[in-house]
Design an enzyme around this catalytic site. Sequence first.
Site: not given
Length: 540
Positions: A203, A209, A267-268, A353, A384, A504
């Site tokens: 965005k 990263e 973003g999410r 978030e 399990h 960030k």
Amino acid sequence: MNQEAWKKVEAAIEASKGTTIRQLFAADPARAERYTASAAGWTLDYSKNRIDANVMKALLKLAEAANLKAEIEKMFTGEKINRTENRAVLHTALRNCDPAAKVLVDGKDVMPDVRAVLAKMSAFADKVRKGEHKGFTGKRIKYVVNIGIGGSDLGPAMATIALAPFSKRGIKCFFVSNVDSTHLAETLREVKADQTLFIVASKTFTTQETMTNALSARTWLIEKLPSVNPNDVVSKHFVAVSTNAEEVSKFGIDTANMFGFWDWVGGRYSLPSAIGLSLMISIGPANFRKLLKGYWKMDKHFRTAKLDRNLPVILALLGILYANGYHAESYAVLPYDQYLSRLPAYLQQLDMESNGKSVTKDGKPVTYTTGPIEWGEPGTNGQHSFYQLIHQGTHLIPCDFIGFCKTHNAIADHHDKLMANFFAQTEALAFGKTAEQCRADGDPENLVPFKTFEGNRPTNTLLADELTPETLGALIALYEHKVFVQGVIWDIYSFDQWGVQLGKVLAKNVLKDLTADKPSLKHDSSTNALIARYRKVLGR
Ligand code: G6Q
């Protein structure tokens, strides 16, 4: 949170505490029907919860006391409800499939732009899928590498796996997010440069990263495909998804190859925006539109259904019941479908978030619990491992069980077995196994305490006919709106993320000390010593 309304919820919980889920079922033959609601292809059975009519009534009043209906309208109509960033919150506009719809932000209808980007994405995805968008050497694209992180990764990564049955199998999608070079290096081993399309999804187009991975991918590509003008290579193999045209062009990507979105898409919440480009290439524009339609169906249900039949509202209120009323610290999402293997990770970001906040909208510390810890694994694998704790541990873990009547991969009786486990688990969690039942099964007396299951463990069951683009879209919207409702009731801002923003900038200061000739090392003694040790090993 409205304290007067909350006190009434607490009183209703207190009054209901002596009655177990087992007893509630015994007393009411119509319980399952009473506490089942449906929308957009999904049926929610929430009867196996610690609820009775009074608890539900008090919870619904809590929602009303938060002016929920009015808050929902504010979101859908583009009011700037993300006030710490002064932004509207309009992911619902991205999937508004009504051709006549108008959604205004600052007096401007955003729908023409939404439709234009969708059309541009569709044309491009079709070209890639048909082999018309060729690489620098004239070969068709067989590999798509999405480079992005957080909201620019988790959605398309989750949905591309989820909708694999609808994908073009000749195109393989990869998702590189971690700045750990291993992630990029291992991905590049899987692809051929002349047949790879990189989608740089960011965005802001400034995320460390993503920009680091994108630059290294660019260097790799240029090395693999030497040319007099490297930009000719980059233009064939790189596209961008961003709101930041300036940074995209600085990176060397022609803005003609940029797919835009807007600051009112968090973003999410961005999977239905251009961030979904990798998914669209994988499943095709028609299926992508079906995904949007599924979202839209749930959006309309959320906006119009009465609160007591409203799936996101019910899920949200039950979450509040356990988080605030029973002090459950977490909840588990357990999809009984291998294709939903990344759904828990996706929902982790969405929920934690959004509602991992401790300050109310007027800037005061909250006096109650907010966003819970969300976790999970696809069934039956979890059975399990950690289900032991859910059945017999000391923590209360409410669970959402998600399943489908039909499978995409019918082999022998696998699906019946999978679903038998799905139904049996919620039954066992609700009803447990009494000491008498253990004895009747012949368990020796000394083992009875260990083999007794208390039950009374709450679960929701979400069942759809089949995992399709539509049911996936509706499922995501269901959880998005659940999170929204909880944020409204907790009186917190769900659409900012200052904790993520902090991350960030933090590493930037440390990075200088890792690499500088003369590090300033102005940290605490622990951090200074760790940095020094790292530098020593690397001979710096
Ligand atoms: C999502 C968050 C966060 C964000 C990433 C990537 O809601 O804000 O996860 O999506 O930090 O940001 P960019 O898309 O700007 O690279």
